[in-house]
Write a protein that holds these residues in place. Structure first.
Motif, mmCIF file in Angstrom:
data_model
loop_
_atom_site.group_PDB
_atom_site.id
_atom_site.type_symbol
_atom_site.label_atom_id
_atom_site.label_comp_id
_atom_site.label_asym_id
_atom_site.label_seq_id
_atom_site.Cartn_x
_atom_site.Cartn_y
_atom_site.Cartn_z
ATOM 1 N N VAL A 129 -7.621 17.284 6.422
ATOM 2 C CA VAL A 129 -7.863 16.225 7.400
ATOM 3 C C VAL A 129 -6.686 15.244 7.352
ATOM 4 C CG1 VAL A 129 -9.240 14.841 5.784
ATOM 5 C CG2 VAL A 129 -9.501 14.506 8.247
ATOM 6 N N ILE A 130 -6.145 14.952 8.537
ATOM 7 C CA ILE A 130 -5.002 14.053 8.665
ATOM 8 C C ILE A 130 -5.254 13.137 9.868
ATOM 9 C CG2 ILE A 130 -2.501 13.885 9.031
ATOM 10 C CD1 ILE A 130 -2.226 16.737 7.985
ATOM 11 N N PRO A 131 -5.012 11.850 9.758
ATOM 12 C CA PRO A 131 -5.124 10.992 10.933
ATOM 13 C C PRO A 131 -4.089 11.385 11.992
ATOM 14 C CG PRO A 131 -5.152 9.681 8.931
ATOM 15 C CD PRO A 131 -4.731 11.073 8.539
ATOM 16 N N PRO A 132 -4.355 11.126 13.266
ATOM 17 C CA PRO A 132 -3.397 11.468 14.325
ATOM 18 C C PRO A 132 -2.218 10.498 14.338
ATOM 19 C CG PRO A 132 -5.259 10.293 15.249
ATOM 20 C CD PRO A 132 -5.580 10.507 13.797
ATOM 21 N N ILE A 133 -1.265 10.757 15.199
ATOM 22 C CA ILE A 133 -0.056 9.939 15.252
ATOM 23 C C ILE A 133 -0.341 8.514 15.729
ATOM 24 C CG2 ILE A 133 0.566 10.562 17.618
ATOM 25 C CD1 ILE A 133 3.505 10.648 16.677
ATOM 26 N N THR A 134 -1.456 8.330 16.421
ATOM 27 C CA THR A 134 -1.827 6.988 16.868
ATOM 28 C C THR A 134 -2.299 6.124 15.703
ATOM 29 O OG1 THR A 134 -4.007 7.886 17.428
ATOM 30 C CG2 THR A 134 -2.411 7.659 19.218
ATOM 31 N N ASN A 135 -2.524 6.735 14.554
ATOM 32 C CA ASN A 135 -2.909 6.030 13.343
ATOM 33 C C ASN A 135 -1.675 5.954 12.434
ATOM 34 O OD1 ASN A 135 -3.792 6.171 10.384
ATOM 35 N ND2 ASN A 135 -5.739 5.709 11.363
ATOM 36 N N GLY A 136 -1.499 4.843 11.757
ATOM 37 C CA GLY A 136 -0.304 4.659 10.938
ATOM 38 C C GLY A 136 -0.097 5.725 9.884
ATOM 39 N N PHE A 137 -1.183 6.223 9.296
ATOM 40 C CA PHE A 137 -1.050 7.235 8.247
ATOM 41 C C PHE A 137 -0.518 8.548 8.808
ATOM 42 C CE2 PHE A 137 -4.703 4.578 6.651
ATOM 43 C CZ PHE A 137 -3.985 3.946 5.658
ATOM 44 N N GLY A 138 -0.992 8.947 9.971
ATOM 45 C CA GLY A 138 -0.511 10.171 10.594
ATOM 46 C C GLY A 138 0.941 10.045 11.021
ATOM 47 N N LEU A 139 1.301 8.879 11.521
ATOM 48 C CA LEU A 139 2.672 8.636 11.947
ATOM 49 C C LEU A 139 3.627 8.704 10.750
ATOM 50 C CD1 LEU A 139 4.639 7.767 14.202
ATOM 51 C CD2 LEU A 139 4.027 5.404 13.695
ATOM 52 N N LEU A 140 3.222 8.107 9.633
ATOM 53 C CA LEU A 140 4.065 8.142 8.441
ATOM 54 C C LEU A 140 4.164 9.553 7.874
ATOM 55 C CD1 LEU A 140 3.025 4.834 6.632
ATOM 56 C CD2 LEU A 140 5.131 5.301 7.876
ATOM 57 N N ALA A 141 3.093 10.342 8.001
ATOM 58 C CA ALA A 141 3.151 11.737 7.546
ATOM 59 C C ALA A 141 4.188 12.515 8.347
ATOM 60 C CB ALA A 141 1.780 12.389 7.675
ATOM 61 N N GLY A 171 0.839 -1.178 0.000
ATOM 62 C CA GLY A 171 0.000 0.000 0.000
ATOM 63 C C GLY A 171 0.877 1.231 0.000
ATOM 64 N N ALA A 172 0.258 2.397 -0.184
ATOM 65 C CA ALA A 172 1.005 3.647 -0.211
ATOM 66 C C ALA A 172 0.288 4.697 0.620
ATOM 67 C CB ALA A 172 1.156 4.144 -1.647
ATOM 68 N N THR A 173 1.048 5.477 1.373
ATOM 69 C CA THR A 173 0.519 6.633 2.094
ATOM 70 C C THR A 173 0.908 7.879 1.318
ATOM 71 O OG1 THR A 173 0.662 5.572 4.255
ATOM 72 C CG2 THR A 173 0.605 7.965 4.225
ATOM 73 N N GLY A 174 -0.102 8.634 0.913
ATOM 74 C CA GLY A 174 0.127 9.862 0.161
ATOM 75 C C GLY A 174 -0.981 10.852 0.435
ATOM 76 N N LEU A 175 -1.379 11.587 -0.583
ATOM 77 C CA LEU A 175 -2.408 12.609 -0.438
ATOM 78 C C LEU A 175 -3.724 12.148 -1.051
ATOM 79 C CD1 LEU A 175 -0.326 15.762 -1.459
ATOM 80 C CD2 LEU A 175 -0.747 14.892 0.863
ATOM 81 N N VAL A 176 -4.811 12.669 -0.529
ATOM 82 C CA VAL A 176 -6.134 12.441 -1.092
ATOM 83 C C VAL A 176 -6.828 13.793 -1.193
ATOM 84 C CG1 VAL A 176 -7.083 11.957 1.229
ATOM 85 C CG2 VAL A 176 -8.347 11.236 -0.797
ATOM 86 N N TYR A 177 -7.612 13.975 -2.253
ATOM 87 C CA TYR A 177 -8.335 15.238 -2.361
ATOM 88 C C TYR A 177 -9.729 15.024 -2.950
ATOM 89 C CZ TYR A 177 -7.210 15.547 -7.420
ATOM 90 O OH TYR A 177 -7.102 15.323 -8.771
ATOM 91 N N ASN A 178 -10.628 15.972 -2.653
ATOM 92 C CA ASN A 178 -11.976 15.955 -3.190
ATOM 93 C C ASN A 178 -11.951 16.659 -4.545
ATOM 94 O OD1 ASN A 178 -14.687 17.134 -3.785
ATOM 95 N ND2 ASN A 178 -15.270 16.056 -1.912
ATOM 96 N N THR A 179 -12.190 15.912 -5.606
ATOM 97 C CA THR A 179 -12.059 16.460 -6.957
ATOM 98 C C THR A 179 -13.092 17.546 -7.240
ATOM 99 O OG1 THR A 179 -13.413 14.625 -7.779
ATOM 100 C CG2 THR A 179 -11.016 14.366 -7.885
ATOM 101 N N GLN A 180 -14.275 17.416 -6.669
ATOM 102 C CA GLN A 180 -15.320 18.422 -6.912
ATOM 103 C C GLN A 180 -14.967 19.760 -6.276
ATOM 104 O OE1 GLN A 180 -19.041 16.717 -5.582
ATOM 105 N NE2 GLN A 180 -19.267 15.445 -7.419
#
Length: 343
Positions: A161-173, A126-135
């Motif tokens: 919106v970013i997950p917190p450090i307790t979540n893997g995505f926030g930690l990787l950010a 999997g990959a951790t990157g950016l997500v955006y609302n296209t509309q």
């Protein structure tokens, strides 16, 4: 040195249908939800039919499976454990994983999905990157995000919106921001400095995948940090979102599998792991999880391949982090995060 499982011995074990094998039950711990469904309906039955081994699938998240293995050390019931890479490192450090034997399918796995000492092997990227609302981006005339630096763009203030450090995505950010600003896992201060700058513009540090998806789908959040698999699930439900592999790189997420040390049926566990790494099963796992295949020989339908990490070029773009250093500092970083970032 790892024991070599030849193609002949692998096929012999896969084809075993003795009365003894018919009475054998093996416990496999893995993820729930769509993954559990895929295992129960598509992955486990062919293995049972070929080997005579009955497989009992035990669904749980990675931390719960790790806790169960720790509690049962010395008297294991689970023979195969499927866990995300960070908790898998803890399992290995605790001596809970035996080495994966070389085999006909593991030999075709990308090097970045293999552990140096062989105690576990990847199942999906999997990959951790950016997500955006296209509309929202189209409505405002904003160009699609391309860089981690976009998180510091004031146009998106109050819409991030970013997950917190307790979540893997926030930690990787946090780790990625450290790397981009002269630091890294062993020098995390630049990461905290950047997150502190970003913090006033963050709508929510959201730990819940469901709430995260809701904020992005409604447009309350226009930009965020998330995993490509999560974004793919939203796309399949018709949400106006898109995943971005930032130009600086996306961080690798790896789901892994290991044969449990001292568990029953070690040979059958090794055979099951080789089976999971086969091209056909890898394709099923990808469809269920959104995690790209680790076996180079796996073929995916174009519609699926477009949304996952697939092929050598995509795999090479992933940035692998130092999980052991992250695990060693996780508690201290969390305490600091709560003081300085998410106040």
């Amino acid at each position: 040195m790892r024991t070599h499982m030849s193609i002949l011995s692998f096929m012999a074990l896969m084809g075993a249908t003795s009365a003894h094998a018919a009475d054998t039950t093996m416990y496999v711990a893995g993820f729930g939800g769509d993954v559990e469904k895929a295992f129960r309906e598509k992955i486990v039955p062919p293995f049972e039919a070929k080997t005579g081994v009955k497989v009992v699938y035990v669904p749980a998240n990675s931390t719960d499976t790790l806790a169960k293995l720790q509690a049962q050390k010395g008297r294991q019931s689970i023979s195969v454990a499927i866990i995300d890479d960070a908790p898998m490192s803890l399992a290995i450090q605790a001596g809970l994983c035996a080495k994966v034997e070389d085999g006909p399918n593991s030999k075709n796995v990308y090097p970045s999905a293999k552990r140096a000492n062989g105690e576990a092997i990847g199942l999906g990227y999997g990959a951790t990157g950016l997500v955006y609302n296209t509309q929202i981006f189209a409505k405002n005339g904003w160009a699609a995000p391309t860089s981690w630096k976009d998180l510091e763009d004031k146009r998106y203030a109050g819409k991030i919106v970013i997950p917190p450090i307790t979540n893997g995505f926030g930690l990787l950010a946090l780790v990625m921001e450290a790397r981009l600003n002269g630091g890294g896992e062993n020098k995390i201060d630049p990461g905290f400095a950047t997150m502190k700058r970003i913090s006033p513009d963050v709508l929510d540090w959201e730990p819940s995948p469901g709430k995260m998806a809701e904020l992005l789908q409604t447009g309350d959040a226009a930009l965020g940090v998330w995993g490509n698999g999560r974004v793919r699930a939203m796309l399949m439900q018709g949400a106006p979102v898109k995943f971005v592999y930032p130009k600086e790189g996306a961080l690798m997420i790896l789901s892994e599998v290991c044969p449990v040390q001292g568990a029953p049926l070690p040979q059958q566990a090794q055979a099951f792991i080789q089976y999971l790494l086969s091209p056909d099963v890898q394709a099923i796992f990808t469809a269920a999880t959104g995690l790209g295949p680790v076996n180079k020989e796996t073929k995916l339908a174009p519609a699926i391949a477009a949304d996952v990490v697939y092929g050598p070029e995509s795999v090479q773009k992933l940035i692998r982090t130092d999980i052991n250093t992250i695990n060693a500092n996780r508690t201290a970083w969390t305490e600091r995060w709560n003081r300085e970032v998410e106040k």
